[in-house]
Design an enzyme around this catalytic site. Structure first.
Site, PDB file in Angstrom:
ATOM      1  N   ASP A   1       6.334   2.579 -34.513  1.00  0.00           N
ATOM      2  CA  ASP A   1       5.381   3.453 -33.809  1.00  0.00           C
ATOM      3  C   ASP A   1       4.692   2.665 -32.700  1.00  0.00           C
ATOM      4  O   ASP A   1       3.491   2.388 -32.766  1.00  0.00           O
ATOM      5  CB  ASP A   1       4.352   4.020 -34.801  1.00  0.00           C
TER       6      ASP A   1
ATOM      7  N   ARG B   1       2.956  10.314 -41.863  1.00  0.00           N
ATOM      8  CA  ARG B   1       2.624   9.392 -42.966  1.00  0.00           C
ATOM      9  C   ARG B   1       2.912  10.086 -44.293  1.00  0.00           C
ATOM     10  O   ARG B   1       3.456   9.495 -45.232  1.00  0.00           O
ATOM     11  CB  ARG B   1       1.144   9.024 -42.907  1.00  0.00           C
TER      12      ARG B   1
ATOM     13  N   ASP C   1       1.412  -6.205 -36.671  1.00  0.00           N
ATOM     14  CA  ASP C   1       0.742  -5.799 -35.427  1.00  0.00           C
ATOM     15  C   ASP C   1       0.358  -7.076 -34.688  1.00  0.00           C
ATOM     16  O   ASP C   1       0.027  -8.083 -35.319  1.00  0.00           O
ATOM     17  CB  ASP C   1      -0.507  -4.958 -35.728  1.00  0.00           C
ATOM     18  N   SER C   2       0.397  -7.019 -33.346  1.00  0.00           N
ATOM     19  CA  SER C   2       0.070  -8.229 -32.577  1.00  0.00           C
ATOM     20  C   SER C   2      -1.434  -8.454 -32.499  1.00  0.00           C
ATOM     21  O   SER C   2      -1.872  -9.533 -32.108  1.00  0.00           O
ATOM     22  CB  SER C   2       0.659  -8.123 -31.160  1.00  0.00           C
TER      23      SER C   2
ATOM     24  N   CYS D   1       5.449   7.661 -27.956  1.00  0.00           N
ATOM     25  CA  CYS D   1       4.283   8.458 -27.543  1.00  0.00           C
ATOM     26  C   CYS D   1       4.097   8.385 -26.030  1.00  0.00           C
ATOM     27  O   CYS D   1       3.033   8.720 -25.530  1.00  0.00           O
ATOM     28  CB  CYS D   1       3.018   8.019 -28.278  1.00  0.00           C
TER      29      CYS D   1
HETATM   30  N1  SAH Z   1       1.138   3.445 -36.315  1.00  0.00           N
HETATM   31  C1  SAH Z   1      -0.275   3.257 -36.086  1.00  0.00           C
HETATM   32  C2  SAH Z   1      -0.658   3.406 -34.620  1.00  0.00           C
HETATM   33  C3  SAH Z   1       0.030   2.448 -33.699  1.00  0.00           C
HETATM   34  S1  SAH Z   1      -0.810   2.156 -32.206  1.00  0.00           S
HETATM   35  C4  SAH Z   1      -1.056   4.198 -36.956  1.00  0.00           C
HETATM   36  O1  SAH Z   1      -0.457   5.017 -37.673  1.00  0.00           O
HETATM   37  O2  SAH Z   1      -2.287   4.110 -36.972  1.00  0.00           O
HETATM   38  C5  SAH Z   1       0.089   0.838 -31.538  1.00  0.00           C
HETATM   39  C6  SAH Z   1      -0.230  -0.536 -32.113  1.00  0.00           C
HETATM   40  O3  SAH Z   1       0.751  -1.434 -31.621  1.00  0.00           O
HETATM   41  C7  SAH Z   1      -1.571  -1.129 -31.732  1.00  0.00           C
HETATM   42  O4  SAH Z   1      -2.286  -1.458 -32.895  1.00  0.00           O
HETATM   43  C8  SAH Z   1      -1.238  -2.414 -30.935  1.00  0.00           C
HETATM   44  O5  SAH Z   1      -2.105  -3.506 -31.260  1.00  0.00           O
HETATM   45  C9  SAH Z   1       0.154  -2.710 -31.420  1.00  0.00           C
HETATM   46  N2  SAH Z   1       1.048  -3.443 -30.514  1.00  0.00           N
HETATM   47  C10 SAH Z   1       1.243  -3.228 -29.204  1.00  0.00           C
HETATM   48  N3  SAH Z   1       2.246  -4.005 -28.736  1.00  0.00           N
HETATM   49  C11 SAH Z   1       2.694  -4.744 -29.793  1.00  0.00           C
HETATM   50  C12 SAH Z   1       3.733  -5.706 -29.976  1.00  0.00           C
HETATM   51  N4  SAH Z   1       4.544  -6.063 -28.971  1.00  0.00           N
HETATM   52  N5  SAH Z   1       3.905  -6.218 -31.212  1.00  0.00           N
HETATM   53  C13 SAH Z   1       3.110  -5.870 -32.232  1.00  0.00           C
HETATM   54  N6  SAH Z   1       2.142  -4.946 -32.130  1.00  0.00           N
HETATM   55  C14 SAH Z   1       1.924  -4.379 -30.935  1.00  0.00           C
END
Ligand code: SAH
Length: 391
Positions: free
Chosen positions: A295, A210, A248-249, A335
């Site tokens: 991510d 970040r 985010d979903s 990850c």
């Molecule tokens: N980048 C974030 C952490 C990501 S964790 C940070 O820095 O805090 C992964 C996230 O992806 C979760 O919040 C989950 O709700 C979301 N997610 C999972 N599959 C998804 C999809 N197909 N579309 C959108 N969001 C998704």
């Protein structure tokens, strides 16, 4: 009577433990007399002491706590927690004016297999991933108290979320009670809800990335996908991004994102949040960006899902290439522990070829130093990332 149950290894299966690998697989065991969760001493076939660890009747049968005899387990846990704290202190995390959240215990990486402890400004959030480690919660609590003293106000045990449901474990405070959960990371303010949030409440492993994004954000239009609680979005806006889109979903994640954006006001940038599937968003949006963060959650949880996962990384990165202007950056991560760096980079390469873009690697990223990897346990490496310059 022996103090601990005994595990005796097969003669031909002693190499891994002699190379300090912290796991003993069930196939290596010749004799065992132990219950799930027991502390066991491990001996070679000829009776030589090799290790002490936590037993579970499963594929990974013993997770090793020490390769030397241990008389006092209270001391062992306190010492391990103290060593972990000293490392975070060396990293400048324990007394920082601008960051008061970090990972204190990173499982095998801190010689406490299956244990995660994250520190949120006076609250330690604990996740034990095995019955044996969960049974050690009082030693963990005692070690935390001894190391932090009065700085430790509460300890929340969230192991129930990662242990088998059949154990009927419940999340609970081992010390203190619910706190406000306001933390700072590089001077940015975040609200962390460890009770209802994902994992321990916040993705501490992205802190340095970040911060790196701030170098590419001033005056830029940034898309933060899989935003969870909006970490990358907050940094980008604070660094002067003119527009940030968070996707985010999960509606709850988008709420957290909005809350954290509001905690870090700026006059320069606009923020918009979208509750949407990232693949759909990238397909249908008509905007081009100067920076995109990808991510996603782990696409593969085991080796059998690896191929599908690599294909998904390729699709995702290809969609992102289509949404990037010429002279832009892509922060792209995986990850999934079972997807190794070369698989991941291969997926990104395949996407770049198909996109026809000219792409250069600016940074190779991995997990930060408060998520250390035990050299004898390469499986502990899970986070891989690339920062790409896209023409
Ligand atoms: N980048 C974030 C952490 C990501 S964790 C940070 O820095 O805090 C992964 C996230 O992806 C979760 O919040 C989950 O709700 C979301 N997610 C999972 N599959 C998804 C999809 N197909 N579309 C959108 N969001 C998704």
């Amino acid at each position: 009577m022996a103090q601990f149950s005994r595990v005796v290894l097969r003669r031909s299966k002693e190499d891994a433990v002699r190379r300090f690998h912290p796991w003993i697989f069930s196939g290596a065991i010749a004799q065992v007399d132990a219950q799930d969760g027991d502390i066991v001493e491990v001996f070679s076939n000829s009776g030589e002491f090799l290790a002490i660890g936590l037993y579970h009747n499963s594929n990974i049968a013993v997770k090793i706590l020490a390769f030397h005899p241990v008389k006092d387990l209270d001391d062992l846990f306190t010492e391990r927690i103290r060593q972990a704290y000293q490392l975070r202190s060396q990293l400048g995390l324990t007394e920082s004016e601008t960051t008061n959240c970090y990972r204190l215990i990173n499982a095998e990486g801190d010689n406490l297999p299956g244990l995660i402890v994250d520190w949120y400004n006076g609250t330690a959030v604990v996740q034990a991933y095995s019955i044996g480690m969960a049974q050690q919660r009082h030693r963990i609590l005692a070690g935390l108290r001894s190391v932090y003293g009065d700085k430790l106000r509460s300890v929340y045990d969230k192991s129930a979320a990662v242990l088998p449901h059949t154990l009927n474990a419940k999340p609970e405070y081992l010390l203190g009670e619910k706190e406000e959960g306001l933390v700072q990371e590089y001077g940015h303010r975040f609200q962390v809800d460890w009770e209802t949030g994902q994992k321990t409440g916040f993705f501490l492993d992205q802190r340095e990335h970040r911060q790196l994004l701030t170098h590419y954000s001033a005056g830029k239009q940034v898309l933060n996908t899989f935003s969870y609680s909006g970490g990358f979005s907050v940094y980008a806006l604070q660094a002067g991004a003119s527009l940030v889109h968070s996707v985010d979903s999960s509606a709850k994640a988008i709420d957290l994102t909005k809350q954290n954006i509001a905690l870090n006001p700026t006059e320069t940038g606009t923020h918009e949040a979208f509750t949407d599937d990232v693949f759909d968003f990238l397909k249908t949006c008509d905007q081009q960006y100067d920076a995109i963060v990808l991510d996603p959650p782990a696409f593969a949880k085991n080796v059998s899902a690896r191929h599908q996962a690599v294909m998904a990384y390729k699709r995702l990165n290809l969609q992102a290439f289509h949404r990037l202007r010429s002279g832009s950056v892509l922060f792209t991560f995986s990850c999934s522990q079972v997807v190794q760096r070369d698989h991941f980079q291969g997926a990104v390469l395949a996407a770049a070829i198909e996109s026809g873009r000219s792409v250069r690697i600016l940074h190779h990223l991995t997990q930060p130093a408060d998520h250390p990897v035990n050299l004898f346990h390469p499986e502990g490496l899970y986070l891989k990332g690339l920062v790409l310059w896209v023409e």
